[in-house]
Design a protein around this motif. Structure first.
Motif, PDB file in Angstrom:
ATOM      1  N   VAL A 215       0.834  -1.204   0.000  1.00  0.00           N
ATOM      2  CA  VAL A 215       0.000   0.000   0.000  1.00  0.00           C
ATOM      3  C   VAL A 215       0.867   1.252   0.000  1.00  0.00           C
ATOM      4  O   VAL A 215       1.772   1.389   0.808  1.00  0.00           O
ATOM      5  CB  VAL A 215      -0.935   0.027   1.228  1.00  0.00           C
TER       6      VAL A 215
ATOM      7  N   PHE B 227      12.396  -2.248   6.073  1.00  0.00           N
ATOM      8  CA  PHE B 227      11.572  -2.663   7.216  1.00  0.00           C
ATOM      9  C   PHE B 227      10.759  -3.943   6.980  1.00  0.00           C
ATOM     10  O   PHE B 227      10.870  -4.887   7.772  1.00  0.00           O
ATOM     11  CB  PHE B 227      10.661  -1.492   7.607  1.00  0.00           C
ATOM     12  N   PRO B 228       9.979  -4.026   5.887  1.00  0.00           N
ATOM     13  CA  PRO B 228       9.190  -5.251   5.691  1.00  0.00           C
ATOM     14  C   PRO B 228      10.074  -6.492   5.526  1.00  0.00           C
ATOM     15  O   PRO B 228       9.726  -7.567   6.008  1.00  0.00           O
ATOM     16  CB  PRO B 228       8.413  -4.982   4.401  1.00  0.00           C
TER      17      PRO B 228
ATOM     18  N   ARG C 246       8.849   0.934  -0.634  1.00  0.00           N
ATOM     19  CA  ARG C 246       8.585   0.095   0.535  1.00  0.00           C
ATOM     20  C   ARG C 246       7.399  -0.831   0.287  1.00  0.00           C
ATOM     21  O   ARG C 246       7.397  -1.987   0.712  1.00  0.00           O
ATOM     22  CB  ARG C 246       8.323   0.965   1.761  1.00  0.00           C
TER      23      ARG C 246
END
Ligand SMILES: Nc1ncnc2c1ncn2[C@@H]1O[C@H](COP(=O)(O)OP(=O)(O)O)[C@@H](O)[C@H]1O
Ligand SMILES: [Mg+2]
Lengths: 368, 262
Positions: free
Chosen positions: A85, A104-105, A153
């Motif tokens: 998203v 981060f993910p 991201r």
């Protein structure tokens, strides 16, 4: 391949304020869809509902057989792993630099080594044109850069469904064009289902396979791009042409008096800026960058649309038939000549990606 | 902020209280979920200490002094000078220090937590975190609540020590009390459970301040102005809750633990 998202009878309100009612649509698997709508019509709310961040009061959102409106929190967290998203403002973590944001993910959900993480992150950063800005904090860069970092991201886990909230707002037209190209290339490469929320007319005309519009607390229309691009529906026509004349006003709706006054001004020769020409009509769709595989969605959608073509308005039918190559016209058993009338496609050259003539029907692709 | 179907007065408040408890339960559950966010916990503890320690010290010295002076003159009036030390120590440890701690944890620590989470919420960072499959409660709220509890207990210890020393100083130096009597009296009346209840109160106050701040921070009413309002409300709500809980805990303690010497 991406998955299909089915929305049925969805209604959302905040307290007494109804945002939209009874929205039903299907995002066909692997296709690119655009949701248009004036500011404040609840496009962002719709997007957040699709990922279960907001709970609509009525209706269902079905993905892979799970109803997101009613499933458990833990199931929701599972399903969300299929999503990438892009939020309206990028929604980067303010305390981390761009590299850590994009990483981060990967660090959360995979066991990749730091070297692998680095490789993937740099690849995505390059994709969105942010090489060299990895060490910057989100507070130190422009809104457009934040947005592109947010997209990087969102893409890092190879999502099956990509949702973009106004990828173009805050970007200049050139960057918007690059971003549109990027989304189409992505669709060609990973065949993800993509929904873009925007009020950018160029994006709406050239990017999607399917187009929809929210206005006055409901879904005005949703369907193959040709249907909306040739629509006579006043709201759609006004929006696509970006004019003042029409039902959409400065505040949500226009009253009769304002409408009449504007019409009178126009009769009296007031030039209101917007060119008089009508930009409606089926324009060629953006294609993947040469060298990339053709988009599977084009073929699937064509099969799907041709199976329902007789139910569509005449203008849309003309547009669709005119965009077929002669071979395709033969395959689907229609002739461009049948369509008659002035050809709406400005380019006589067939612009559809040529596909190898393998099996006629491809997978998936439900009805819209 | 009215609940759907709010039909009687106070229904909205009840719904809010319910959501607050739901968050508290979620925090309790997430505390035991791996991986524990140790770094965030340490950083937050350090941060809360840094914003509270100086004001706490500055408040606790005069607070201890006021209590000591007041009790000093009172005990002299009723001819019980020998109990000045015990009385002021009890008053400081059992009541004054948890309250001072509570005010500072809520006013300085809680407001900072609320503002931080609130601005993250309106920047959609919290939504982004949820979409990326990471629970903001486990990631952000748990370390903050635990940090508030830890710092609250530590501050309470500090306030007690500083307050008692301040009391001693004022009583002995300014009111001509005798050091021996001051020290001897508190072993006559004070007991160890007095200290435990004090620390227990501080722990609970830290929990309440942390949870309320997180709740208001995660649910601001929209826009940057909403965050300001949320911080404001968080502090007021926390104060109200803390004084009420203090009353309840004190009542229970005085009923359950017999006073020394009785
Ligand atoms: N969390 C919320 N609480 C209350 N109202 C909201 C919330 N989010 C959005 N709204 C309201 O919903 C409406 C639609 O907002 P939005 O989806 O952001 O519009 P847009 O189509 O411009 O993205 C606005 O009137 C907004 O005030
Ligand atoms: Mg929006």
């Amino acid at each position: 391949m991406g998955v299909e998202v089915v929305v049925e009878g969805l209604s959302k309100s905040f307290g007494k304020q109804a945002i939209w009612r009874d929205v039903s649509l299907t995002l066909p698997a692997g296709e690119v869809s655009v949701m248009l709508g004036p500011s404040g019509t609840g496009k962002s709310v719709f997007l957040k509902s699709l990922v279960g961040l907001l709970k609509p009061e009525r209706g269902r959102i079905v993905i892979n057989g799970t109803d997101l409106v009613r499933c458990s929190e833990s199931r929701l967290y599972e399903i969300r792993k299929m999503f990438g998203v892009l939020f309206q403002d990028g929604a980067l973590f303010g305390s981390m630099n761009l590299f850590d944001n994009v990483a981060f993910p990967l660090r959360e959900h995979t066991r990749k080594t730091e070297a692998e993480v680095r490789r993937i992150v740099l690849e995505k950063m390059e994709m969105v044109g942010l090489v060299g800005a990895e060490r910057k904090l989100p507070g130190e860069i422009s809104g457009g850069m934040r947005k592109r970092a947010g997209l990087a991201r969102a893409l890092v886990l190879d999502p099956e469904i990509i949702l973009c909230d106004e990828p173009d707002s805050g970007l200049d037209p050139v960057r918007t064009a690059y971003l549109s190209q990027l989304l189409i290339d992505l669709n060609a490469q990973i065949d993800a289902t993509i929904l873009i929320v925007t009020h950018n007319i160029t994006v709406a005309r050239t990017v999607p396979d399917n187009l929809g519009m929210l206005f006055r607390r409901e879904l005005v229309m949703f369907g193959p791009r040709e249907v909306l691009l040739t629509s006579d529906e006043p709201v759609v026509a006004q929006f696509l042409n970006g004019r003042r004349l029409g039902p959409i006003g400065m505040s949500e709706e226009k009253d009769q008096a304002t409408m009449a006054a504007e019409l009178a001004h126009r009769e009296a020769g007031h030039a209101d800026g917007a060119p008089d020409e009508d930009v409606r009509g089926v324009v060629p769709q953006l294609e993947p960058t040469p060298g990339l595989p053709p988009r599977g969605a084009v073929r699937r959608r064509k099969d799907r649309v041709m199976s329902i073509v007789h139910t569509l308005p005449a203008d849309a039918q003309q547009g669709i038939v005119a965009s077929l190559t002669p071979e395709e016209q033969e395959r689907y058993g229609v002739l461009a000549a049948n369509a008659g009338g002035p050809a709406l496609t400005p380019s006589p050259v067939p612009r559809v990606a040529r596909l190898p003539e393998t099996g006629r029907h491809s997978r998936g692709g439900g009805d819209a | 902020m009215t609940a759907p179907g709010a039909s009687f007065p106070g229904a909205g408040a009840l719904a809010e209280a319910g959501k607050l408890f739901a968050l508290a339960a979620d925090v309790a559950r997430s505390t035991f979920r791996r991986p524990f966010q140790f770094r965030e916990f340490v950083q937050q503890s350090w941060f809360i200490v840094s914003v509270t320690i100086l004001p706490t010290a500055l408040v606790s010295i005069p607070f201890g002094a006021v209590i000591a002076l007041q009790l000093g003159s009172l005990t002299r009036q009723i001819g019980a000078q020998s109990f000045t030390g015990a009385a002021s120590v009890l008053a400081i440890i059992q009541q004054a220090s948890p309250i001072v701690t509570a005010l500072l944890i809520a006013g300085a620590g809680g407001s900072a937590i609320c503002a931080d989470l609130g601005s993250r919420t309106i920047r959609e960072e919290i939504d982004a975190m949820k979409v990326l499959g990471v629970s903001p409660v486990q990631r952000l709220v748990v370390p903050r609540v635990l940090a508030a509890m830890l710092v609250s207990v530590l501050l309470n210890g500090m306030v007690s020590v500083v307050g008692v020393m301040g009391g001693y100083f004022f009583n002995v130096i300014l009111q001509d009390g005798t050091p021996g009597a001051y020290l001897a009296s508190f072993s006559a009346l004070a007991q160890l459970p007095d200290l435990w209840i004090s620390e227990f109160k501080a722990l609970i106050f830290g929990l309440i301040a942390g949870v309320v701040a997180a709740y208001r921070g995660l649910n601001p009413s929209g826009g940057p102005k909403g965050v300001g309002d949320a911080v404001n409300q968080a502090v007021v709500i926390t104060f109200l809750l803390l004084f009420f809980v203090n009353f309840v805990l004190t009542t229970i303690y005085l009923q359950v633990v017999p006073a020394k010497g009785s």
